[in-house]
Design a protein around this motif. Structure first.
Motif, PDB file in Angstrom:
ATOM      1  N   ALA A 257      18.716  30.907  38.404  1.00  0.00           N
ATOM      2  CA  ALA A 257      18.634  32.389  38.134  1.00  0.00           C
ATOM      3  C   ALA A 257      19.994  32.727  39.246  1.00  0.00           C
ATOM      4  O   ALA A 257      19.877  32.089  40.205  1.00  0.00           O
ATOM      5  N   PHE A 258      20.928  33.400  38.649  1.00  0.00           N
ATOM      6  CA  PHE A 258      21.925  33.613  39.406  1.00  0.00           C
ATOM      7  C   PHE A 258      22.245  35.184  39.373  1.00  0.00           C
ATOM      8  O   PHE A 258      22.317  35.857  38.168  1.00  0.00           O
ATOM      9  N   ILE A 259      22.052  35.752  40.403  1.00  0.00           N
ATOM     10  CA  ILE A 259      22.488  37.140  40.500  1.00  0.00           C
ATOM     11  C   ILE A 259      23.725  37.373  41.187  1.00  0.00           C
ATOM     12  O   ILE A 259      23.966  37.063  42.356  1.00  0.00           O
ATOM     13  N   VAL A 260      24.631  38.110  40.378  1.00  0.00           N
ATOM     14  CA  VAL A 260      26.283  38.085  41.183  1.00  0.00           C
ATOM     15  C   VAL A 260      26.171  39.681  41.656  1.00  0.00           C
ATOM     16  O   VAL A 260      26.322  40.582  40.814  1.00  0.00           O
ATOM     17  N   LEU A 261      26.641  39.870  42.827  1.00  0.00           N
ATOM     18  CA  LEU A 261      26.774  41.176  43.359  1.00  0.00           C
ATOM     19  C   LEU A 261      27.830  41.081  44.713  1.00  0.00           C
ATOM     20  O   LEU A 261      27.360  41.412  45.418  1.00  0.00           O
ATOM     21  N   THR A 262      28.864  40.510  44.323  1.00  0.00           N
ATOM     22  CA  THR A 262      29.855  40.401  45.488  1.00  0.00           C
ATOM     23  C   THR A 262      30.546  41.713  45.973  1.00  0.00           C
ATOM     24  O   THR A 262      30.329  42.687  45.292  1.00  0.00           O
ATOM     25  N   HIS A 263      31.382  41.542  46.846  1.00  0.00           N
ATOM     26  CA  HIS A 263      32.117  42.787  47.390  1.00  0.00           C
ATOM     27  C   HIS A 263      33.602  42.787  46.505  1.00  0.00           C
ATOM     28  O   HIS A 263      34.366  43.822  46.754  1.00  0.00           O
ATOM     29  N   ASP A 264      33.697  41.916  45.618  1.00  0.00           N
ATOM     30  CA  ASP A 264      35.016  42.035  44.818  1.00  0.00           C
ATOM     31  C   ASP A 264      34.741  41.838  43.166  1.00  0.00           C
ATOM     32  O   ASP A 264      34.198  40.860  42.743  1.00  0.00           O
ATOM     33  N   HIS A 265      35.163  42.612  42.443  1.00  0.00           N
ATOM     34  CA  HIS A 265      34.997  42.691  41.097  1.00  0.00           C
ATOM     35  C   HIS A 265      35.563  41.385  40.431  1.00  0.00           C
ATOM     36  O   HIS A 265      35.030  40.779  39.671  1.00  0.00           O
ATOM     37  N   GLY A 266      36.746  40.887  40.901  1.00  0.00           N
ATOM     38  CA  GLY A 266      37.357  39.611  40.323  1.00  0.00           C
ATOM     39  C   GLY A 266      36.413  38.584  40.748  1.00  0.00           C
ATOM     40  O   GLY A 266      36.365  37.693  39.858  1.00  0.00           O
ATOM     41  N   LEU A 267      36.039  38.360  41.912  1.00  0.00           N
ATOM     42  CA  LEU A 267      34.896  37.387  42.239  1.00  0.00           C
ATOM     43  C   LEU A 267      33.663  37.441  41.420  1.00  0.00           C
ATOM     44  O   LEU A 267      33.182  36.245  40.880  1.00  0.00           O
ATOM     45  N   ASP A 268      33.358  38.675  41.331  1.00  0.00           N
ATOM     46  CA  ASP A 268      32.182  38.650  40.264  1.00  0.00           C
ATOM     47  C   ASP A 268      32.272  38.232  38.867  1.00  0.00           C
ATOM     48  O   ASP A 268      31.481  37.510  38.483  1.00  0.00           O
ATOM     49  N   PHE A 269      33.403  38.341  38.346  1.00  0.00           N
ATOM     50  CA  PHE A 269      33.858  37.840  37.003  1.00  0.00           C
ATOM     51  C   PHE A 269      33.985  36.533  37.058  1.00  0.00           C
ATOM     52  O   PHE A 269      33.397  35.611  36.241  1.00  0.00           O
ATOM     53  N   LEU A 270      34.415  35.865  38.196  1.00  0.00           N
ATOM     54  CA  LEU A 270      34.586  34.404  38.234  1.00  0.00           C
ATOM     55  C   LEU A 270      33.275  33.745  38.398  1.00  0.00           C
ATOM     56  O   LEU A 270      32.945  32.665  37.746  1.00  0.00           O
ATOM     57  N   LEU A 271      32.292  34.185  39.267  1.00  0.00           N
ATOM     58  CA  LEU A 271      30.939  33.824  39.328  1.00  0.00           C
ATOM     59  C   LEU A 271      30.076  33.918  37.991  1.00  0.00           C
ATOM     60  O   LEU A 271      29.487  33.034  37.835  1.00  0.00           O
ATOM     61  N   ALA A 272      30.263  34.956  37.651  1.00  0.00           N
ATOM     62  CA  ALA A 272      29.329  35.393  36.339  1.00  0.00           C
ATOM     63  C   ALA A 272      29.772  34.302  35.335  1.00  0.00           C
ATOM     64  O   ALA A 272      29.038  33.693  34.462  1.00  0.00           O
ATOM     65  N   SER A 273      30.824  34.201  34.895  1.00  0.00           N
ATOM     66  CA  SER A 273      31.547  33.424  33.965  1.00  0.00           C
ATOM     67  C   SER A 273      31.159  31.729  34.102  1.00  0.00           C
ATOM     68  O   SER A 273      30.731  31.124  33.393  1.00  0.00           O
ATOM     69  N   ALA A 274      31.154  31.543  35.406  1.00  0.00           N
ATOM     70  CA  ALA A 274      30.905  30.154  35.684  1.00  0.00           C
ATOM     71  C   ALA A 274      29.357  29.880  35.629  1.00  0.00           C
ATOM     72  O   ALA A 274      28.951  28.875  34.962  1.00  0.00           O
ATOM     73  N   ALA A 275      28.485  30.978  35.810  1.00  0.00           N
ATOM     74  CA  ALA A 275      26.999  30.817  35.358  1.00  0.00           C
ATOM     75  C   ALA A 275      26.731  30.657  34.090  1.00  0.00           C
ATOM     76  O   ALA A 275      25.823  29.862  33.659  1.00  0.00           O
ATOM     77  N   LEU A 276      27.507  31.595  33.172  1.00  0.00           N
ATOM     78  CA  LEU A 276      27.356  31.591  31.971  1.00  0.00           C
ATOM     79  C   LEU A 276      27.843  30.176  31.065  1.00  0.00           C
ATOM     80  O   LEU A 276      27.087  29.678  30.142  1.00  0.00           O
ATOM     81  N   GLN A 277      28.728  29.758  31.765  1.00  0.00           N
ATOM     82  CA  GLN A 277      29.422  28.292  31.070  1.00  0.00           C
ATOM     83  C   GLN A 277      28.756  27.066  31.233  1.00  0.00           C
ATOM     84  O   GLN A 277      28.431  26.156  30.480  1.00  0.00           O
ATOM     85  N   ARG A 278      27.569  27.137  32.380  1.00  0.00           N
ATOM     86  CA  ARG A 278      26.618  26.086  32.437  1.00  0.00           C
ATOM     87  C   ARG A 278      25.824  26.194  31.355  1.00  0.00           C
ATOM     88  O   ARG A 278      25.132  24.967  31.032  1.00  0.00           O
ATOM     89  N   ALA A 279      25.457  27.156  30.679  1.00  0.00           N
ATOM     90  CA  ALA A 279      24.588  27.209  29.454  1.00  0.00           C
ATOM     91  C   ALA A 279      23.087  26.712  29.603  1.00  0.00           C
ATOM     92  O   ALA A 279      22.485  26.513  28.913  1.00  0.00           O
TER      93      ALA A 279
END
Length: 283
Positions: free
Chosen positions: A179-201
């Motif tokens: 499980a991945f919970i994305v809540l960093t201090h930076d919206h750009g980093l949030d997008f990178l990490l959330a997309s990386a988690a989704l791409q794992r499938a």
């Protein structure tokens, strides 16, 4: 006395220990066959379901320890006879544990711990630390990740803390079913990490802190930069349980409920190999 931190500490006292093990269940029962708990004269570890069932079994275990007997068998109806309403029937073995029994129990416990799903908290701010505080008490392997050492240092939760310059690597190298919970201090980093988690499938849960507006922005970002990656499996906003209370501990409570539900639901438990979160979300 202070409750033991783990099973090894419980056994380390040197006091005689009895093992309670559910050996057979007929009908409804609070715990499944194979469930174990451990009893000393002055302490307990684990549970076979609580209530009168457990009370009677603990008494039997302590009687066994006091008498010097090696084992006994209990057959307990979970009905009006003992003041429970499950309606089933449970058989429990009560066994005085040898050194070899304790070693075997520790091995089983270690295997169970290793099989716990992983929860990655990506961001050690206020909500991230509140999540770590609550998840430390649950049967998961929690990893709190941040690029900022000072934020990680503020967490006193008994979880793995990881200072990571490139947290995308942590996402990519996580075990399947995490499980991945994305809540960093930076919206750009949030997008990178959330997309990386989704791409794992293969994630059991991918959550992104924010709002419906942030979800829309992330969806558009994925269309532009991630070859149209679907955000259908994404939970955003996270912890949207209807509460207006935005204190970190309250948000964390809602999110923990979401994550544990995702990790322990029937689809998660029975998902065939190769079937991913995105497949389920698309159905």
């Amino acid at each position: 006395m202070t409750a033991p931190r783990d099973l090894e500490q419980f056994f380390a006292s040197g006091e005689p220990v009895a093992c309670l093990r559910i050996t057979r269940v007929r009908g409804s029962s609070p715990r499944a066959e194979g469930t174990e708990m451990y009893v000393r004269s002055d302490s307990l570890f684990g549970t076979i379901g609580g209530g009168q069932l457990e009370h009677l079994a603990i008494d039997a275990a302590r009687e066994l320890l006091a008498s010097g007997d090696l084992s006994k068998h209990l057959d307990i109806p979970l009905g009006p006879q003992i003041g429970q309403c499950c309606g089933g029937r449970v058989e429990v073995s009560v066994t005085r544990m040898s050194a070899a029994d304790k070693d075997a129990a520790l091995s089983r416990d270690a295997e169970a711990q290793a099989a716990n799903p992983s929860v990655y908290i990506l961001g050690a701010g206020h909500v991230g630390r509140a999540l770590a505080t609550q998840l430390q008490h649950l049967p998961v392997h929690t990893v709190l990740i941040d690029q900022r050492a000072e934020e990680l240092a503020l967490s006193d939760a008994a979880v793995e803390k990881r200072l990571s310059a490139i947290p995308e690597i942590d996402v990519m190298s996580a075990p399947a079913g995490s499980a991945f919970i994305v809540l960093t201090h930076d919206h750009g980093l949030d997008f990178l990490l959330a997309s990386a988690a989704l791409q794992r499938a293969d994630a059991a849960y991918v959550g992104l802190i924010g709002s419906n507006t942030k979800r829309i922005k992330f969806r558009n970002w994925c269309r532009k930069f991630c070859d149209g990656l679907s955000v259908a499996p994404l939970i955003c906003p996270i912890g949207a349980g209807g509460s207006r209370d935005k204190r970190p501990a309250v948000i964390a409570a809602h999110v923990v409920a979401e994550v544990i539900t995702a990790l322990t639901s029937e689809p998660a438990a029975e998902r065939p190999e190769g079937v991913t979160v995105s497949h389920i979300a698309a159905q």
